[in-house]
Scaffold this motif. Structure first.
Motif, PDB file in Angstrom:
ATOM      1  N   HIS A 123     -16.924  -5.992   3.355  1.00 33.75           N
ATOM      2  CA  HIS A 123     -15.794  -5.141   2.978  1.00 33.75           C
ATOM      3  C   HIS A 123     -15.004  -4.685   4.196  1.00 33.75           C
ATOM      4  CE1 HIS A 123     -17.406  -5.038  -1.065  1.00 33.75           C
ATOM      5  NE2 HIS A 123     -18.562  -4.580  -0.618  1.00 33.75           N
ATOM      6  N   GLY A 124     -15.398  -5.129   5.387  1.00 29.33           N
ATOM      7  CA  GLY A 124     -14.699  -4.759   6.611  1.00 29.33           C
ATOM      8  C   GLY A 124     -15.262  -3.544   7.309  1.00 29.33           C
ATOM      9  N   HIS A 125     -16.365  -2.970   6.811  1.00 34.96           N
ATOM     10  CA  HIS A 125     -16.953  -1.801   7.465  1.00 34.96           C
ATOM     11  C   HIS A 125     -17.669  -2.211   8.752  1.00 34.96           C
ATOM     12  CE1 HIS A 125     -17.125  -0.440   3.088  1.00 34.96           C
ATOM     13  NE2 HIS A 125     -16.267   0.392   3.673  1.00 34.96           N
ATOM     14  N   GLU A 126     -17.493  -1.438   9.807  1.00 29.72           N
ATOM     15  CA  GLU A 126     -18.222  -1.649  11.052  1.00 29.72           C
ATOM     16  C   GLU A 126     -19.550  -0.894  10.978  1.00 29.72           C
ATOM     17  OE1 GLU A 126     -15.647  -0.283  14.108  1.00 29.72           O
ATOM     18  OE2 GLU A 126     -14.132  -1.835  13.757  1.00 29.72           O
ATOM     19  N   ILE A 127     -20.647  -1.628  11.264  1.00 29.68           N
ATOM     20  CA  ILE A 127     -21.981  -1.033  11.157  1.00 29.68           C
ATOM     21  C   ILE A 127     -22.700  -1.203  12.484  1.00 29.68           C
ATOM     22  CG2 ILE A 127     -24.073  -0.896   9.769  1.00 29.68           C
ATOM     23  CD1 ILE A 127     -22.717  -2.609   7.659  1.00 29.68           C
ATOM     24  N   ALA A 128     -23.084  -0.085  13.076  1.00 27.79           N
ATOM     25  CA  ALA A 128     -23.848  -0.110  14.328  1.00 27.79           C
ATOM     26  C   ALA A 128     -25.258   0.409  14.047  1.00 27.79           C
ATOM     27  CB  ALA A 128     -23.166   0.743  15.388  1.00 27.79           C
ATOM     28  N   GLN A 169      -6.566   9.492   5.674  1.00 27.38           N
ATOM     29  CA  GLN A 169      -7.746   8.786   6.166  1.00 27.38           C
ATOM     30  C   GLN A 169      -7.937   7.452   5.455  1.00 27.38           C
ATOM     31  OE1 GLN A 169     -11.156  11.349   5.857  1.00 27.38           O
ATOM     32  NE2 GLN A 169     -10.806  12.239   7.878  1.00 27.38           N
ATOM     33  N   ARG A 170      -7.744   7.453   4.143  1.00 27.31           N
ATOM     34  CA  ARG A 170      -7.933   6.229   3.363  1.00 27.31           C
ATOM     35  C   ARG A 170      -6.959   5.146   3.809  1.00 27.31           C
ATOM     36  NH1 ARG A 170      -7.324   8.229  -1.427  1.00 27.31           N
ATOM     37  NH2 ARG A 170      -9.539   8.672  -1.722  1.00 27.31           N
ATOM     38  N   TYR A 171      -5.728   5.540   4.105  1.00 26.33           N
ATOM     39  CA  TYR A 171      -4.721   4.567   4.539  1.00 26.33           C
ATOM     40  C   TYR A 171      -5.170   3.877   5.833  1.00 26.33           C
ATOM     41  CZ  TYR A 171      -0.576   2.809   6.884  1.00 26.33           C
ATOM     42  OH  TYR A 171       0.316   2.010   7.563  1.00 26.33           O
ATOM     43  N   HIS A 172      -5.587   4.667   6.835  1.00 27.20           N
ATOM     44  CA  HIS A 172      -5.975   4.086   8.118  1.00 27.20           C
ATOM     45  C   HIS A 172      -7.289   3.315   8.009  1.00 27.20           C
ATOM     46  CE1 HIS A 172      -2.772   5.790  10.534  1.00 27.20           C
ATOM     47  NE2 HIS A 172      -2.956   6.957   9.933  1.00 27.20           N
ATOM     48  N   ALA A 173      -8.240   3.824   7.212  1.00 24.70           N
ATOM     49  CA  ALA A 173      -9.505   3.116   7.048  1.00 24.70           C
ATOM     50  C   ALA A 173      -9.296   1.765   6.376  1.00 24.70           C
ATOM     51  CB  ALA A 173     -10.481   3.969   6.237  1.00 24.70           C
ATOM     52  N   THR A 174      -8.461   1.747   5.341  1.00 23.05           N
ATOM     53  CA  THR A 174      -8.198   0.485   4.633  1.00 23.05           C
ATOM     54  C   THR A 174      -7.523  -0.522   5.552  1.00 23.05           C
ATOM     55  OG1 THR A 174      -8.012   1.659   2.527  1.00 23.05           O
ATOM     56  CG2 THR A 174      -7.055  -0.540   2.635  1.00 23.05           C
ATOM     57  N   ALA A 175      -6.583  -0.044   6.383  1.00 20.21           N
ATOM     58  CA  ALA A 175      -5.913  -0.946   7.324  1.00 20.21           C
ATOM     59  C   ALA A 175      -6.913  -1.532   8.308  1.00 20.21           C
ATOM     60  CB  ALA A 175      -4.810  -0.194   8.059  1.00 20.21           C
ATOM     61  N   ARG A 176      -7.868  -0.710   8.761  1.00 22.61           N
ATOM     62  CA  ARG A 176      -8.882  -1.199   9.704  1.00 22.61           C
ATOM     63  C   ARG A 176      -9.796  -2.224   9.051  1.00 22.61           C
ATOM     64  NH1 ARG A 176     -10.683   1.157  14.573  1.00 22.61           N
ATOM     65  NH2 ARG A 176     -12.699   0.327  15.265  1.00 22.61           N
ATOM     66  N   HIS A 215       0.856  -1.178   0.000  1.00 21.66           N
ATOM     67  CA  HIS A 215       0.000   0.000   0.000  1.00 21.66           C
ATOM     68  C   HIS A 215       0.895   1.231   0.000  1.00 21.66           C
ATOM     69  CE1 HIS A 215       0.376  -1.492   4.272  1.00 21.66           C
ATOM     70  NE2 HIS A 215       1.075  -0.375   4.307  1.00 21.66           N
ATOM     71  N   LYS A 216       0.274   2.359  -0.119  1.00 24.84           N
ATOM     72  CA  LYS A 216       0.976   3.630  -0.026  1.00 24.84           C
ATOM     73  C   LYS A 216       0.425   4.411   1.156  1.00 24.84           C
ATOM     74  CE  LYS A 216       1.727   4.098  -5.033  1.00 24.84           C
ATOM     75  NZ  LYS A 216       1.471   4.967  -6.226  1.00 24.84           N
ATOM     76  N   LYS A 217       1.296   5.121   1.848  1.00 24.75           N
ATOM     77  CA  LYS A 217       0.846   5.998   2.926  1.00 24.75           C
ATOM     78  C   LYS A 217       1.565   7.338   2.795  1.00 24.75           C
ATOM     79  CE  LYS A 217       4.110   4.179   6.382  1.00 24.75           C
ATOM     80  NZ  LYS A 217       4.220   3.573   7.735  1.00 24.75           N
TER      81      LYS A 217
END
Length: 337
Positions: free
Chosen positions: A72-77, A28-35, A8-10
């Motif tokens: 896709h790894g998204h957290e949904i509450a 933001q994209r870097y940290h979101a993708t890692a999560r 990846h790129k950061k």
């Protein structure tokens, strides 16, 4: 020789750098993708808790609050209970109820609309199809009137999160204490002693829940009690016998108990027969537990057997051995001298 693959790129920052919105978006994209990658690869995806689907009336569903991770790894509450109307669904359709992650696209906000926060949503869907990566909560079968029957909701296809476990990550020490050690329980189901013993006592009468001595044997009053031996099955991974427990409602004369670790010594190519308990019970009802001091078992070749000799009338209801999966070396059992 080496080969490299780009992961990846950061963003890389330096003193005096002019930061524009693209730099912050990339951060933001870097940290979101890692999560997202972490959630999917270490935890999996599906319903974590809540999100139960139930019937409110003929055309309405209720979905309880809860939490999920989508494909896709998204957290949904889902923060509060929601209602879904199925009045627009086709009659006799099978409708999938799913939870979807959705966030605003900055490109759709318009050039003059400067917004400091993008809204992210938990979207409940009731449709014939399922969106890619959506978390299926239930399926609903509608009748010919488009109504939800009292048994029309099925959770057979519900996507429940099951935490991913790496091979070798779970062993005996990783289990809760009550799973590492426990009791194997069985009614006493003995076989007669072999005929090569001198004048063996009569065998026990074996029933579905207990074994009893004969009151009469060969049409004569039985004065010799009963005897028998029973193999105790050891589950895979058991490394040690800790205790033996016997219980019964009646015992009119002394009873003799032996617990034997047997099996095979593969290195010496010899039979193993090691007495780890020799004990006596006096007359009367009994519920007795003995500690086994040298109960180490070989992981592949050890067996366990119990022999009981009752000198008079007796009933044996319970045979239980406490075993453990705690790690010990896989050495063969010691040989009898």
């Amino acid at each position: 020789m080496q080969k490299k693959q780009l992961l990846h790129k950061k963003p890389g920052y330096f003193r005096g750098q002019l930061l524009l919105e693209d730099d912050f978006i990339a951060e933001q994209r870097y940290h979101a993708t890692a999560r997202y990658r972490h959630a999917l690869n270490l935890h999996g995806w599906g319903v974590v808790q809540g999100l139960e689907v139930r019937r409110a009336d003929e055309t309405t569903l209720v979905v309880s609050a809860g939490f999920a991770i989508d494909g896709h790894g998204h957290e949904i509450a889902l923060l509060q209970e929601e209602k879904l109307s199925l009045t627009s669904a086709p009659t006799e359709a099978q409708v999938a109820v799913s939870l979807i992650y959705e966030e605003e696209d900055p490109a759709n906000l318009g050039g003059d609309n400067q917004q400091h926060a993008l809204h992210c949503y938990a979207v409940l869907s009731a449709a014939v199809g399922v969106a890619e990566g959506a978390v299926v909560l239930a399926t609903v079968q509608l009748d010919e009137k488009g109504h939800i029957g009292h048994h029309g909701i099925s959770v057979a296809n519900r996507r429940q999160l099951k935490t991913l476990l790496l091979p070798g990550s779970v062993n005996a020490t990783a289990l809760d204490a009550h799973l590492r050690t426990g009791w194997l329980r069985s009614p006493f189901r003995p076989m007669p002693l072999p005929p090569d013993k001198q004048t063996p006592p009569p065998p026990f009468r074996v029933g579905p829940t207990e074994a009893r001595s004969h009151r009469e044997y060969n049409e004569q009053p039985n004065t010799r009690g009963a005897a028998g031996t029973m193999a105790i099955t050891l589950p895979a991974g058991v490394t040690r016998v800790l205790r033996l427990r016997l219980a019964g409602a009646e015992n009119e004369a002394p009873m003799h108990v032996e617990l034997v670790i047997g099996g095979w010594d593969a290195a010496a190519r010899k039979h193993v027969a090691r007495n780890v308990l020799k004990a006596n019970l006096s007359a009367g009802a009994f519920d007795t537990t003995w500690e086994i001091e040298k109960g180490d078992l070989h992981l592949e070749t050890s067996t366990l057997a119990l022999e009981i000799h009752a000198e008079g009338y007796a009933r044996v209801s319970l045979v239980a051995v406490e075993v453990t999966y705690e790690h010990v070396t896989g050495r063969p059992p010691a040989q009898d001298a």
